[in-house]
Structure formats: C-alpha cells, structure tokens
Motif scaffolding. Sequence first.
Motif, PDB file in Angstrom:
ATOM      1  N   LEU A 354      -6.932 -20.291  33.125  1.00 37.46           N
ATOM      2  CA  LEU A 354      -5.646 -20.787  33.617  1.00 37.46           C
ATOM      3  C   LEU A 354      -4.611 -19.543  33.396  1.00 37.46           C
ATOM      4  N   GLN A 355      -4.824 -18.587  32.352  1.00 36.60           N
ATOM      5  CA  GLN A 355      -4.169 -17.270  32.130  1.00 36.60           C
ATOM      6  C   GLN A 355      -4.571 -16.330  33.239  1.00 36.60           C
ATOM      7  N   GLU A 356      -5.995 -16.266  33.835  1.00 32.77           N
ATOM      8  CA  GLU A 356      -6.169 -15.388  34.727  1.00 32.77           C
ATOM      9  C   GLU A 356      -5.370 -15.911  35.911  1.00 32.77           C
ATOM     10  N   TYR A 357      -5.372 -17.454  36.249  1.00 30.83           N
ATOM     11  CA  TYR A 357      -4.717 -17.901  37.524  1.00 30.83           C
ATOM     12  C   TYR A 357      -3.203 -17.639  37.447  1.00 30.83           C
ATOM     13  N   SER A 358      -2.675 -17.796  35.987  1.00 30.80           N
ATOM     14  CA  SER A 358      -1.373 -17.264  36.033  1.00 30.80           C
ATOM     15  C   SER A 358      -0.786 -15.744  36.280  1.00 30.80           C
ATOM     16  N   GLN A 359      -1.868 -14.867  36.101  1.00 33.96           N
ATOM     17  CA  GLN A 359      -1.583 -13.650  36.474  1.00 33.96           C
ATOM     18  C   GLN A 359      -1.596 -13.342  37.827  1.00 33.96           C
ATOM     19  N   ILE A 360      -2.718 -14.043  38.332  1.00 35.78           N
ATOM     20  CA  ILE A 360      -2.900 -14.027  39.864  1.00 35.78           C
ATOM     21  C   ILE A 360      -1.682 -14.378  40.512  1.00 35.78           C
ATOM     22  N   GLU A 361      -1.164 -15.578  40.207  1.00 28.67           N
ATOM     23  CA  GLU A 361      -0.051 -16.005  40.833  1.00 28.67           C
ATOM     24  C   GLU A 361       1.218 -15.190  40.519  1.00 28.67           C
ATOM     25  N   GLU A 362       1.109 -14.431  39.387  1.00 29.05           N
ATOM     26  CA  GLU A 362       2.151 -13.718  39.331  1.00 29.05           C
ATOM     27  C   GLU A 362       2.156 -12.414  40.182  1.00 29.05           C
TER      28      GLU A 362
END
Length: 422
Positions: A354-362
């Motif tokens: 989820l953290q990686e997904y948030s970084q990718i989304e950012e």
Amino acid sequence: MGAVFQLCSEYQCRTQKERNKLLVMGTEAAEKAMMAAGAVKALDLRWLKPNSIETERILSVLDETIAKLELSSLIPRIIGSLDRFADLLGPEITTNLMEYQKLSKQMEQLLVAAEEEDTTNLHLLGQHLKCCVRNILRLLLAIPSLCKALKHEVWAREPATEAFIKAFGEFRNFMLERLLTSPTEEEETVRLMEDISLRINRNTETITALQAELAAAIRTRDEEIQNKDNMIKDLKNSMEVLDECCKNNILQVKWEGEKQQKEELQASQARCARLQQDIQQLEAQLNKQVLEHRASESALRKRKCRVETEILNWIQAYDTDMAEKQAEFEEVHAAYTKEKAELSLLMEKHAVLLQEYSQIEEERRVNEEKKKQALEKLAVMTLAATRIQAFWRGYLIRSTFKPKKKKKGKGKGKGKDKKEKK
C-alpha cells in the motif's frame, strides 16, 4: 459613635437596676412583672411606628450600625476563606482585606510586645486599621447582593462579638421604645410599676400567711403520722398472734399432705406397672418395624449402588467426550494461531504494498502534472509562435506595399522638401 456607646451604657445600667429591684421584690412576682413589661414592649415594637423624621433617622443610623457590625464580624472569616471568595469579592475588596490582615498581624505583634515606647505607633496603627475597616465596609455595602451572599454563609461568630451585636440590638429596641414613649405614657408606666410594687407587697403578705398555714398543716401531719405509727405497733402485735395460729394450721396441713402423698404414691405405682406393660408391647412393635425397615434399607442401598455405578459411567463418558473436544479445540486453536500469524504477515506485506502503491500514485500524479504543465507551455509557445508568424506575415505584406506608395508620391515629396528648405 461615642454618643451611641454612652446610650448603650445607660440602657445597660437601667436594665440592671430594674432587674435588681425585681429580684428584691420577689422571684415569682418579679417574673410576672418582667412578663408584663416584655408584653408591653413587644406590643410597642410590633404595632407602633416612628412618628417623626428624627426618629426614623436615628433608627436608620442604628440599623446601619448593626449591619456594619455584622459585616465587620465576618471579615476575619472571609479572610480565612479568601481563596474561595476571591472571584466574588473582586480585586479592590481583596486588596483591602489583605491590607487589613497585614495591619491586624502588626497590631497583634505590638500588643504582645506591650512596650510604652510603642504607644504612638499603636495609636497610628489603630487609625490605619479603622480606615481599612471603613473602606472594606464601604465597598461591601456598595454591593447588596454580595452582602446578602456573605450573610447567608454558615459562620459561627465569636461569643463576645455575638453578645455585643445582641446587646446593640436590644439597645436599638430600647431606643425605639424611648422614642415612641411620650411623657404621659412614661408617667402611666411609672404608675403601673407602682401598682405592681403594691401588688408584690400584698403577695408577700399573702405568702407569709400561707407559710404560717403551711407550718400548722405540717404540725397536723406530724400528729397524724404519730397516730398511724401507734396503729402500726398494734397491728404488729396482732400479726404475732396470727403467726402462732398459722404455725398450728401449717402442721395440720403438713400431716394431711403426707397422708395424701402416700395414697398418691400407691396409685402411681399401679400406674407405672400398667405403663411398663405398654412399653413392652411398644418395644415388640418397634422390633417388628425395625426388621421391615432394614429390608427396605437394603433394597434402597442396592438401588443407590446401581445409581452410583450409572453416575460413574456417565462421568467417564463425559470425561472421554471432553478429552476429545479438548483435543479438537487444541487442533483448531493451533490452526487459528497459524492462520493468524499468516494473516499478520499478509497485513505487513499489504501495508508495504500500500505504501509503494501510494508512492507510485504520487509519482504518477507528479508526472501527469508535469505533462500538463508541458502541454500548457507548448500551447502557450504554439500560440506565441502563431502570433509571431501572423505578425511577420503582416509585416512582410506591408513591406511589399510600401515601395509602391513611395514611387507614386516621389515628385510631391521633392516639392515639399524644397518648400521646407526655403
């Protein structure tokens, strides 16, 4: 204030003289006179009203003095609870109260020292203390609601203060009585007191006569008591005679009782024999019933053993079922623990993803914003280039048409130049 205290002392002297006079006249008569005077005073204070402005002013001054005395007696208690009343009193009153506390401590120290050299300082300190009390009373009386709230607090005054306030209240009532009493009424009161004195004298004479009658009655009673004592002696002698007669009667009754006892003893022995036979019959019945009960007891014991055996079987079956259930529970609990550990591991991985997904989304959002800014910049540059090209084309078109215009107007231009030179 000096006149007020003088009137207070005059009132106390007068009341003391009246009390001494009443005590001399007689206790019972004095109580009646005081009750009559109290009744007259109560009627005067309750029903009569001040009939002049001077009277009303005097009473208002006395009432105001009583109120100030009550408030001044509460000042030490208020200082003792100053933290609780600080918000209610306000800063100005609190400051004056603290100043009063400071001056009081200094006054106590000077009084403890009791040196003649400090008489001047003691006088000055007393003046400052009076001024401080006046300021406190002035500030408190300016706020009637605060005075009412402080009076409603349950505070016990010192006995001396309470006695002084009570005496001042009595002095106020005395002044009201004096102000409401006209000279004619005062003369009538004096005549009434003289009549009461005459009645007291008459009552004293009556008491003397009654005391003489009482003494005669006491003597008569003593004589009657003596006669009754003589009668008691005679009765004692007659009782001794009766005692001897009673002894003879007792001996006769005792002989008759022994005779009756023998007869009753014989009857009781016959009755005991009959009862013994009844006991033997009852014992036979008891033995028979014991045998029957023993047979039923053995049957019940066998049934009890059978029931206990069944209970033990049920208990063993219960223990076996519970062991199986416990094993099943432990197996399920182990599987649950394992799945729970796997779930926690998956939750940790999910959190990382989820953290990686948030970084990718950012990063996507930042790239999209950059693309959007680049497109906007490109659109601005395209618009600017289009405008520059349009401006350039217009310039080229204008530059192509300008030489023609100059050729057509060349002669005119020269003529103008000549004229301008001239």
